[in-house]
Scaffold this active site. Structure first.
Site, PDB file in Angstrom:
ATOM      1  N   SER A 176      10.541  -4.374  -3.499  1.00 55.65           N
ATOM      2  CA  SER A 176      11.033  -3.267  -3.452  1.00 55.65           C
ATOM      3  C   SER A 176      11.700  -2.684  -4.845  1.00 55.65           C
ATOM      4  CB  SER A 176      11.834  -2.937  -2.333  1.00 55.65           C
ATOM      5  OG  SER A 176      12.162  -1.561  -1.996  1.00 55.65           O
ATOM      6  N   ASP A 233       1.836  -0.126   3.053  1.00 60.82           N
ATOM      7  CA  ASP A 233       3.153  -0.033   2.610  1.00 60.82           C
ATOM      8  C   ASP A 233       3.348   1.207   1.724  1.00 60.82           C
ATOM      9  OD1 ASP A 233       5.662  -0.435   1.547  1.00 60.82           O
ATOM     10  OD2 ASP A 233       5.391  -2.380   0.662  1.00 60.82           O
TER      11      ASP A 233
END
Length: 310
Positions: A176, A233
């Protein structure tokens, strides 16, 4: 280097399954050895979230609760430096560590992803800043701040580790926001004449097309770029391309499962080549948003901090 052998193998030799090569340069299947590398570095990334790896002494083992990072614990990985905790006062509060893996002769720099509001404020500020080391390059201002706040600690720790272990290879990993910061860390370490592999999971776009081209061009001579995404995602689809951001190449897309699938084989990984490739994760779209896919990268990658939510 431990990982560079995968980078240096021509694509036609390491792909297991072949599809007709379409215009978007997408192929299916990677070697088991490369998938094993992704699993190992996912373990290192998971450990960066764990409170047990905050503020411990130099030489202490890197550990996780339960069975979150068994590969790391099996290698008796030890800490060189750690950063970020509940008492951190930096703007972006980037959390992670630098560690030694004596079994695989690795110096690993690991960055955790977003854990609080300050992290996401950094993530969603789309302002770009010039990146001095390449012509016309710019990078996300929040990611630049995150790296600048950890730069001196990480570079000093890597230097110390190399003095003691000059034969060790350097690997950077992150998830991330930590993946974006890890990319900047790897690029700077390469500028200091180190060969560095970088393994990222669910990385947002870090900079503009010129920067993506610059990082992509560094492989394989300065280290490999291994950017993994998972089904739909949403984070790798941000910041959006319409404000000037692009991803590095290649992308390794975990496909064929759902948002919570963690068990993938080498044949399930789709490889998208080319900066700005619209296949793989980018082709899934942001609607509907499913944050669950961001948590599951060959395991629950952020298990120590609790699930990500959009």
């Amino acid at each position: 280097m431990f990982f560079s052998q995968e980078v240096s193998i021509p694509a036609h030799e390491y792909l297991i399954f072949y599809l007709p090569l379409p215009a978007d340069n997408t192929t299916t299947g990677i070697t088991q050895a490369l998938l094993d590398n992704f699993k190992l570095l996912a373990n290192f990334t998971s450990a960066s979230y764990c409170p047990s790896n905050e503020n411990s002494t130099v030489g202490s083992p890197v550990t996780c609760t339960g069975t979150i990072c068994p590969l790391v614990e099996a290698d008796v990985v030890t800490s060189v430096a750690e950063f970020g905790s509940e008492n951190d006062t930096t703007v972006s509060d980037i959390k992670g560590y630098v560690a030694l893996d004596p079994v695989r002769s690795l110096i690993v720099v690991a960055f955790a992803g977003s854990g609080n509001v300050r992290n996401w404020l950094a993530d969603f500020t789309f302002e770009e800043l010039p990146y001095a080391d390449c012509n016309a390059c710019s990078i996300h201002s929040g990611f630049a701040t995150g790296w600048s706040e950890r730069r001196s600690t990480v570079l000093a720790a890597v230097s110390t580790a190399l003095l003691a272990h000059p034969d060790y290879s350097i690997v950077v990993t992150g998830h991330s926001l930590g993946a974006a910061v890890g990319t900047l860390a790897a690029v700077e370490l390469r500028s200091l004449n180190h060969s560095v592999d970088v393994y990222t999971y669910g990385s947002p776009r870090v900079g503009n097309e010129a920067f993506a081209d610059f990082v992509t061009s560094q492989s394989p001579t300065q280290g490999g770029n291994f950017r993994m995404t998972h089904v739909n995602d949403p984070v790798p689809q941000l910041p959006p391309t319409w404000v000037g951001y692009q991803h590095t190449s290649p992308e390794y897309w975990l496909s064929g499962g759902n948002a919570t699938t963690e068990d993938y084989g080498a044949q399930d990984v789709v490889v998208c080549e080319g900066v700005g490739n619209e296949g793989c994760n980018a082709g899934t779209g942001l609607v509907p948003i499913d944050g669950e896919a961001h948590n599951h990268y060959l395991g629950l990658i952020d298990a120590c901090s609790g699930p990500f939510s959009f």
